[in-house]
Design a protein around this motif. Structure first.
Motif, PDB file in Angstrom:
ATOM      1  N   ARG A 114     -20.110  -0.920   1.175  1.00 14.31           N
ATOM      2  CA  ARG A 114     -18.784  -0.695   1.579  1.00 14.31           C
ATOM      3  C   ARG A 114     -18.005  -0.403   0.533  1.00 14.31           C
ATOM      4  NH1 ARG A 114     -19.679  -5.159   5.321  1.00 14.31           N
ATOM      5  NH2 ARG A 114     -18.270  -6.298   4.219  1.00 14.31           N
ATOM      6  N   ARG A 125     -27.791  -2.118   8.306  1.00 15.27           N
ATOM      7  CA  ARG A 125     -26.976  -3.267   7.564  1.00 15.27           C
ATOM      8  C   ARG A 125     -26.185  -2.434   6.714  1.00 15.27           C
ATOM      9  NH1 ARG A 125     -28.367  -6.901   3.443  1.00 15.27           N
ATOM     10  NH2 ARG A 125     -30.252  -5.448   2.746  1.00 15.27           N
ATOM     11  N   ARG A 126     -24.830  -2.839   6.636  1.00 17.82           N
ATOM     12  CA  ARG A 126     -23.882  -2.494   5.704  1.00 17.82           C
ATOM     13  C   ARG A 126     -23.143  -3.606   4.561  1.00 17.82           C
ATOM     14  NH1 ARG A 126     -23.907   0.250  10.391  1.00 17.82           N
ATOM     15  NH2 ARG A 126     -23.282   2.263  10.704  1.00 17.82           N
ATOM     16  N   THR A 127     -23.824  -3.584   3.639  1.00 22.49           N
ATOM     17  CA  THR A 127     -23.328  -4.734   2.846  1.00 22.49           C
ATOM     18  C   THR A 127     -22.199  -4.538   2.204  1.00 22.49           C
ATOM     19  OG1 THR A 127     -24.600  -3.893   0.753  1.00 22.49           O
ATOM     20  CG2 THR A 127     -25.939  -5.167   1.946  1.00 22.49           C
ATOM     21  N   ALA A 128     -21.571  -5.588   1.594  1.00 22.69           N
ATOM     22  CA  ALA A 128     -20.146  -5.470   1.038  1.00 22.69           C
ATOM     23  C   ALA A 128     -20.279  -4.399  -0.181  1.00 22.69           C
ATOM     24  CB  ALA A 128     -19.877  -6.853   0.371  1.00 22.69           C
ATOM     25  N   ALA A 129     -21.252  -4.439  -0.866  1.00 22.18           N
ATOM     26  CA  ALA A 129     -21.624  -3.479  -2.015  1.00 22.18           C
ATOM     27  C   ALA A 129     -21.592  -2.020  -1.438  1.00 22.18           C
ATOM     28  CB  ALA A 129     -22.818  -3.819  -2.716  1.00 22.18           C
TER      29      ALA A 129
END
Ligand SMILES: Cc1cc2nc3c(=O)[nH]c(=O)nc-3n(C[C@H](O)[C@H](O)[C@H](O)COP(=O)(O)OP(=O)(O)OC[C@H]3O[C@@H](n4cnc5c(N)ncnc54)[C@H](O)[C@@H]3O)c2cc1C
Length: 442
Positions: A389, A383-387
Motif C-alpha cells: 500500500r 493480498r495487499r500488505t502494508a508495504a
C-alpha cells in the motif's frame, strides 16, 4: 562451442522461434513444432489470437532481438515497420497524468505481431539445423524410467489424428504460450503442482486499423493510456507497418469496449490525452474491428519447485503473461532467449535451475509493476500488505510528479521499456524529486 544432439521447441510463436535461435548455437538439430499451419499470410492465426492487435517492441526487447538476429531491426523497417524513440515519439499516460519525456533516446519498433513473427520465422528457418514443423500437436512428454529426465515429445500430426509418433530430444523447451500444458504433464509424471499466481483482470479489447497520415498526432507515432483505479478503460494507438495505425481499446473487470464506430469513438474519447480519439475520429478505417478477451494474467513460479526433471525448460507466455496494454510479452521473450543463449554457452548442466532463477528476475519487474497496478482495483482479490500500500501511494505521487518532471517521466518510461528495473524508481535521487513535488501541482 561444442555441438550436441537435438532440441525440440513446443510452439512457433515469438518465444519459441527465439528460443530455437538460442538453441541452434549448441544443438546440431532444433525442431520447432506448432499445431497451426504456419503460412506466410498477412493475417493472424488461431494459435496467436493477439496477432491483429496493436503491437510494439520495447527498447529492452529491440536490443535483445538485434543481439539474437543481427540486422532484424533494419529488415523490419525496410518492410515498413516504424522505428520510434519511446520517450519522444510516444505519449504515455498514467492515470490522468501525461509523463514528461526524458532522455536518453529509447529505441522501439512499431510492428504488428504478425509481421514480427513472419520476419523472425524466416530468419530462424534459415539457420543451419533448424526445422519448423506446422500442423502438428505436441500431446505429451516422454521420459526416462525414473522420470527425472525428459527424453522427447509425443506428437499428433493434424492430418492424421490416429498416428501418434515420438520425437527424441536432449532438451525440450515449452514455448506453447498461455495454454502451456507443462504443469499438467509434470503432474502426470508425479511432480508437485507448479505454484502459479493469476490476476483475474477480465480484459476485453477491440482493435481496428486506420490509414496513418503525416498530420496525425502532430507527427507522433502513438500514445498509451494504461488502466488506473477510477477507470476500467485503457487504450493505445501505435504506428505499424503499411502506413497504418493500430488502435486497441480495452476494458477490465466487466467493462467491454463496443465494436461499432460510434461506440468505439465514444470509448476512445473517454481516454486521457485525445490521441486515440483523434485517430478514430479523423483517420480512414482499413478493416473491421476485431475483438479479443484476456481473462487473466498468470505467472508460473518454476524457480520455486523442489523437484524438476532434467531436459525441460519453459519460457515466454508459458512462463508469465503480462497486461497486453503494457506491450511487454514479446520483448520479455526476447530477453529470455538471450538469457538462454548466455547460459547454454556454459553448458547444459543444471540448466533448468539456472534458467528459471535468472528468468524469474527478468520477469519480476514487469510482473510486479502490472500486478501492483491491477491490485489497486478493490474488486480484485489478493493480498495487499502494508508495504504494498505504501509503494502504491508513493507511485501515485511519483506519477503526478512525473507529469512535470522529465527526469521522473524519463525514468518511468525506461522501466516500462524494460531498460531499467522498477527498483530504480525508489533510488534516493528520484525519491527526493518526488517528495519535493507539491501534492496536486502539475
Ligand atoms: C492483445 C494483445 C496485445 C499484445 N501486444 C503486445 C505488444 O505490443 N508487445 C509485446 O511485446 N507483446 C504484446 N503482447 C504479448 C505477446 O503477443 C506475447 O507475449 C509474445 O508474442 C510471446 O508469446 P509466446 O510465443 O510465448 O506465445 P504464443 O504467441 O501464444 O505462441 C504459442 C504457440 O504455441 C503453439 N502451441 C501451443 N501449444 C501447443 C502444442 N501442445 N503443440 C503444438 N503447438 C502448440 C500455439 O499454436 C502458438 O503458435 C500482446 C498480447 C495480447 C493478447
Amino acid at each position: 562451442m561444442e555441438e550436441t544432439g537435438r532440441a525440440v521447441v513446443v510452439g512457433a510463436g515469438i518465444a519459441g522461434l527465439l528460443a530455437a535461435r538460442a538453441l541452434s548455437d549448441v544443438f546440431e538439430r532444433v525442431a520447432v513444432i506448432d499445431r497451426d499451419v504456419l503460412t506466410a499470410g498477412a493475417t493472424g492465426r488461431r494459435g496467436v489470437p493477439q496477432g491483429p492487435h496493436a503491437h510494439a517492441l520495447l527498447a529492452g526487447g529491440t536490443a535483445a532481438l538485434e543481439h539474437l538476429l543481427p540486422g532484424l531491426g533494419d529488415e523490419l523497417v525496410a518492410g515498413g515497420a516504424v522505428r520510434a524513440d519511446l520517450q519522444h515519439d510516444l505519449r504515455w499516460y498514467s492515470g490522468d497524468h501525461r509523463l514528461r519525456a526524458g532522455r536518453p533516446r529509447l529505441e522501439g519498433v512499431g510492428v504488428s505481431g504478425v509481421a514480427l513473427e513472419r520476419a523472425v520465422r524466416d530468419r530462424v528457418r534459415a539457420l543451419p539445423g533448424v526445422t519448423i514443423i506446422g500442423a502438428c500437436d505436441v500431446v505429451g512428454l516422454t521420459s526416462a524410467p525414473g522420470r527425472d529426465l525428459v527424453t522427447g515429445v509425443r506428437l499428433l500430426p493434424r492430418a492424421d489424428s490416429a498416428a501418434e509418433t515420438r520425437l527424441a530430444a536432449d532438451l525440450v523447451v515449452d514455448a506453447g504460450g498461455r495454454a502451456s500444458r507443462t504443469p499438467a504433464w509434470l503432474e502426470e509424471m508425479g511432480y508437485q503442482r507448479v505454484p502459479e499466481e493469476s490476476v483475474e483482470i477480465g480484459l476485453a479489447c477491440v482493435t481496428r486499423h486506420y490509414r496513418r497520415e503525416p498530420h496525425h498526432l502532430d507527427g507522433g507515432l502513438g500514445a498509451v493510456a494504461g488502466f488506473h483505479p477510477g477507470t476500467r478503460r485503457g487504450g493505445c494507438v501505435i504506428a505499424q507497418e503499411g502506413d497504418r495505425f493500430a488502435v486497441t481499446v480495452a476494458g477490465v473487470l466487466g467493462e467491454h469496449p463496443p465494436g461499432d464506430h460510434a461506440g468505439l469513438l465514444a470509448f476512445a474519447e473517454s481516454l486521457p490525452g485525445g490521441e486515440v480519439a483523434e485517430v478514430v475520429r479523423t483517420a480512414q478505417p482499413l478493416d473491421d474491428p476485431v475483438r479479443m478477451s484476456w481473462p487473466r494474467h498468470t505467472r508460473r513460479y518454476y524457480e520455486r519447485v523442489r523437484r524438476f526433471p532434467d531436459g525441460l525448460l519453459v519460457l515466454g507466455d508459458a512462463l508469465c503473461t503480462f497486461n497486453p496494454l503494457h506491450g511487454q510479452g514479446a520483448s520479455v521473450a526476447a530477453l529470455e532467449a538471450q538469457l538462454l543463449a548466455r547460459l547454454l554457452a556454459h553448458g547444459t548442466d543444471r540448466l533448468a535451475r539456472r534458467f528459471f532463477r535468472a528468468a524469474a528476475s527478468l520477469v519480476h519487474g514487469p510482473w510486479s509493476i502490472g500486478r501492483g497496478t491491477d491490485l489497486r482495483f478493490p474488486e480484485l482479490g489478493g493480498r495487499r500488505t502494508a508495504a504494498a500500500r505504501l509503494v502504491a501511494a508513493y507511485l501515485d505521487r511519483y506519477r503526478a510528479a512525473a507529469a512535470g518532471d522529465p527526469v521522473l517521466g524519463g525514468a518511468l518510461v525506461r522501466v516500462f521499456a524494460l531498460t531499467s528495473p522498477p527498483a530504480r524508481l525508489f533510488a534516493p535521487d528520484l525519491v527526493a524529486r518526488v517528495l519535493r513535488h507539491r501534492a496536486g501541482s502539475r
